[in-house]
Design an enzyme around this catalytic site. Structure first.
Site, mmCIF file in Angstrom:
data_model
loop_
_atom_site.group_PDB
_atom_site.id
_atom_site.type_symbol
_atom_site.label_atom_id
_atom_site.label_comp_id
_atom_site.label_asym_id
_atom_site.label_seq_id
_atom_site.Cartn_x
_atom_site.Cartn_y
_atom_site.Cartn_z
ATOM 1 N N MET A 1 0.835 -1.203 0.000
ATOM 2 C CA MET A 1 0.000 0.000 0.000
ATOM 3 C C MET A 1 0.871 1.256 0.000
ATOM 4 O O MET A 1 0.403 2.353 0.321
ATOM 5 C CB MET A 1 -0.937 0.000 1.214
ATOM 6 C CG MET A 1 -1.908 -1.189 1.182
ATOM 7 S SD MET A 1 -3.412 -0.924 2.123
ATOM 8 C CE MET A 1 -2.757 -0.658 3.758
ATOM 9 N N LEU B 1 6.601 3.143 1.710
ATOM 10 C CA LEU B 1 7.520 2.014 1.818
ATOM 11 C C LEU B 1 8.606 2.224 2.862
ATOM 12 O O LEU B 1 9.105 3.327 3.058
ATOM 13 C CB LEU B 1 8.162 1.749 0.449
ATOM 14 C CG LEU B 1 7.167 1.418 -0.671
ATOM 15 C CD1 LEU B 1 7.925 1.084 -1.955
ATOM 16 C CD2 LEU B 1 6.232 0.274 -0.287
ATOM 17 N N GLY C 1 11.001 -2.945 5.548
ATOM 18 C CA GLY C 1 10.245 -4.212 5.532
ATOM 19 C C GLY C 1 9.781 -4.523 4.119
ATOM 20 O O GLY C 1 9.972 -5.644 3.617
ATOM 21 N N HIS C 2 9.204 -3.526 3.453
ATOM 22 C CA HIS C 2 8.764 -3.728 2.074
ATOM 23 C C HIS C 2 9.956 -4.062 1.170
ATOM 24 O O HIS C 2 9.874 -4.928 0.313
ATOM 25 C CB HIS C 2 8.097 -2.453 1.528
ATOM 26 C CG HIS C 2 6.855 -2.043 2.255
ATOM 27 N ND1 HIS C 2 6.787 -0.898 3.020
ATOM 28 C CD2 HIS C 2 5.625 -2.606 2.327
ATOM 29 C CE1 HIS C 2 5.573 -0.773 3.518
ATOM 30 N NE2 HIS C 2 4.840 -1.786 3.127
ATOM 31 N N GLY D 1 4.775 -10.393 3.878
ATOM 32 C CA GLY D 1 5.520 -10.314 5.137
ATOM 33 C C GLY D 1 4.843 -11.119 6.241
ATOM 34 O O GLY D 1 3.624 -11.089 6.381
ATOM 35 N N LYS E 1 4.904 -10.255 9.084
ATOM 36 C CA LYS E 1 4.328 -9.215 9.952
ATOM 37 C C LYS E 1 2.802 -9.322 10.006
ATOM 38 O O LYS E 1 2.181 -9.157 11.046
ATOM 39 C CB LYS E 1 4.767 -7.857 9.401
ATOM 40 C CG LYS E 1 3.987 -6.665 9.870
ATOM 41 C CD LYS E 1 4.588 -6.140 11.131
ATOM 42 C CE LYS E 1 3.792 -5.023 11.758
ATOM 43 N NZ LYS E 1 2.974 -4.242 10.877
ATOM 44 N N GLN F 1 -3.082 -12.383 7.602
ATOM 45 C CA GLN F 1 -3.211 -12.154 6.154
ATOM 46 C C GLN F 1 -2.575 -13.317 5.378
ATOM 47 O O GLN F 1 -3.138 -13.797 4.384
ATOM 48 C CB GLN F 1 -2.525 -10.835 5.803
ATOM 49 C CG GLN F 1 -2.339 -10.561 4.331
ATOM 50 C CD GLN F 1 -1.873 -9.136 4.081
ATOM 51 O OE1 GLN F 1 -2.651 -8.197 4.165
ATOM 52 N NE2 GLN F 1 -0.600 -8.954 3.794
ATOM 53 N N LEU G 1 8.697 -2.702 11.865
ATOM 54 C CA LEU G 1 8.465 -1.600 10.921
ATOM 55 C C LEU G 1 7.030 -1.663 10.418
ATOM 56 O O LEU G 1 6.493 -2.733 10.153
ATOM 57 C CB LEU G 1 9.422 -1.692 9.739
ATOM 58 C CG LEU G 1 10.905 -1.510 10.017
ATOM 59 C CD1 LEU G 1 11.667 -1.409 8.697
ATOM 60 C CD2 LEU G 1 11.169 -0.285 10.847
ATOM 61 N N ARG H 1 2.363 2.598 9.535
ATOM 62 C CA ARG H 1 1.567 3.351 10.522
ATOM 63 C C ARG H 1 2.432 3.897 11.663
ATOM 64 O O ARG H 1 1.940 4.691 12.462
ATOM 65 C CB ARG H 1 0.449 2.476 11.087
ATOM 66 C CG ARG H 1 -0.635 2.168 10.055
ATOM 67 C CD ARG H 1 -1.866 1.524 10.682
ATOM 68 N NE ARG H 1 -2.991 1.520 9.771
ATOM 69 C CZ ARG H 1 -3.315 0.497 8.948
ATOM 70 N NH1 ARG H 1 -2.587 -0.601 8.951
ATOM 71 N NH2 ARG H 1 -4.358 0.596 8.154
HETATM 72 P P1 AMP Z 1 1.373 -2.961 3.502
HETATM 73 O O1 AMP Z 1 1.966 -1.940 2.603
HETATM 74 O O2 AMP Z 1 1.342 -2.582 4.936
HETATM 75 O O3 AMP Z 1 0.078 -3.530 2.983
HETATM 76 O O4 AMP Z 1 2.376 -4.191 3.458
HETATM 77 C C1 AMP Z 1 2.786 -4.757 2.243
HETATM 78 C C2 AMP Z 1 3.584 -6.006 2.543
HETATM 79 O O5 AMP Z 1 4.718 -5.678 3.334
HETATM 80 C C3 AMP Z 1 2.782 -7.053 3.332
HETATM 81 O O6 AMP Z 1 3.060 -8.347 2.812
HETATM 82 C C4 AMP Z 1 3.325 -6.883 4.720
HETATM 83 O O7 AMP Z 1 3.225 -8.061 5.501
HETATM 84 C C5 AMP Z 1 4.767 -6.536 4.448
HETATM 85 N N1 AMP Z 1 5.368 -5.867 5.603
HETATM 86 C C6 AMP Z 1 4.909 -4.777 6.260
HETATM 87 N N2 AMP Z 1 5.709 -4.480 7.311
HETATM 88 C C7 AMP Z 1 6.697 -5.427 7.322
HETATM 89 C C8 AMP Z 1 7.825 -5.669 8.161
HETATM 90 N N3 AMP Z 1 8.101 -4.912 9.213
HETATM 91 N N4 AMP Z 1 8.609 -6.733 7.868
HETATM 92 C C9 AMP Z 1 8.333 -7.534 6.803
HETATM 93 N N5 AMP Z 1 7.290 -7.351 5.965
HETATM 94 C C10 AMP Z 1 6.479 -6.311 6.224
#
Ligand code: AMP
Length: 282
Positions: free
Chosen positions: A30, A33, A36-37, A147, A149, A153, A184, A187
């Site tokens: 989303m 970045l 983690g991303h 992730g 994380k 999901q 990470l 939010r």
């Molecule tokens: P989001 O942009 O929050 O929807 O996350 C996109 C992807 O990044 C999802 O697969 C999350 O699980 C992964 N993600 C978010 N935060 C982390 C993190 N700290 N470590 C590893 N993957 C992450």
């Protein structure tokens, strides 16, 4: 790096890449970045020739009163980071393209979608499974990286891919943390300095569970009590759940000897954070 906004153009780019014999690794995000991303992007590059990252703040996975409109949107900076990682294509569609007027089809993973975050965020996982199914049809990846994380999901999407016979390999990458243990998250930018300090209690609670499990404790109830005791040391944390469950079914476990997922969600002010720990089989 190509930035594609149009669905048909993305489908054509994927088709062309496949005809040329490329394999496609996909990282859905989303945006906003962080490292983690980027760790998912690196994982995708190790599994596929060409990497597509998507940036789409999916309205369908936000509930009424959640942070859809405030969610950080930093497309330019995101693209710069993805380009530096060698990403070949960024897919950033508009909401109107993804959900044109009259669209009524959803993908809903029964049962799992109401567990953990699904319980306090009704409709959230329905939105996640629907958008990921659509993105898979658009990007046509060989593999997609998510992730750990977002552990619930992962369980929902594994089920979806299996049940709908999707020809995509799901790869799960470990949680990336700050040096002090905070996972990470896009939010985290909402947190005040004080709340950021308070939020470390999530990682401390999970570390306590890990230490107890490593010293031989396998009762989920005892491990949960140990975590709750740590969480109670930070009264500012408004606990949503702390659960010890099977990582695939998300059903509560009595014993962790066969492996388990310890998952926590709590709010600090109006910011809801999640974290988790996978306990390996003993
Ligand atoms: P989001 O942009 O929050 O929807 O996350 C996109 C992807 O990044 C999802 O697969 C999350 O699980 C992964 N993600 C978010 N935060 C982390 C993190 N700290 N470590 C590893 N993957 C992450």
């Amino acid at each position: 790096m190509r930035i594609i906004h149009d669905i048909r153009e993305m489908q054509a780019a994927s088709r062309a890449a496949r005809i040329q014999g490329s394999t496609i690794g996909f990282v859905p995000t989303m945006g906003a970045l962080h490292e983690g991303h980027l760790s998912l992007v690196r994982r995708a590059h190790s599994a596929a020739r060409l990497v597509v990252a998507s940036i789409f703040v999916n309205p369908l996975q936000f509930g009424a009163g959640e942070d859809f409109s405030q969610y950080p949107r930093t497309l330019e900076a995101d693209c710069a980071r993805l380009e530096a990682e060698g990403v070949e294509i960024v897919f950033a569609p508009s909401t109107e393209q993804m959900y044109p007027a009259g669209a009524t089809t959803v993908v809903y993973v029964e049962g799992l979608s109401e567990k953990l975050d699904g319980r306090s965020r009704p409709g959230h996982f329905r939105g996640v499974s629907t958008v990921v199914a659509k993105l898979f049809h658009i990007v046509q990846p060989d593999c997609a990286v998510f992730g750990q994380k977002d552990a619930a999901q992962v369980a929902v999407l594994r089920r979806m891919v299996h049940d709908l016979n999707m020809d995509v390999e799901l790869i799960v990458a470990p949680i990336v943390r700050e040096a002090d243990g905070l996972a990470l998250s896009s939010r985290n930018v909402y947190l005040t300095a004080e709340q950021r300090r308070q939020a470390l209690v999530l990682h401390r609670a999970l570390q306590q569970v890990e230490a107890c499990a490593n010293s031989g404790q396998s009762s989920a109830e005892k491990l949960r009590s140990a975590a709750l005791a740590v969480l109670a040391t930070e009264p500012a944390a408004k606990l949503d759940y702390f659960e010890i469950v099977h990582p695939d079914t998300l059903d509560p476990l009595g014993d962790v000897a066969q492996g388990a997922l310890a998952a926590v969600a709590a709010s600090f002010g109006s910011t809801r954070l999640i974290d988790n720990l996978l306990l390996p089989p003993r």
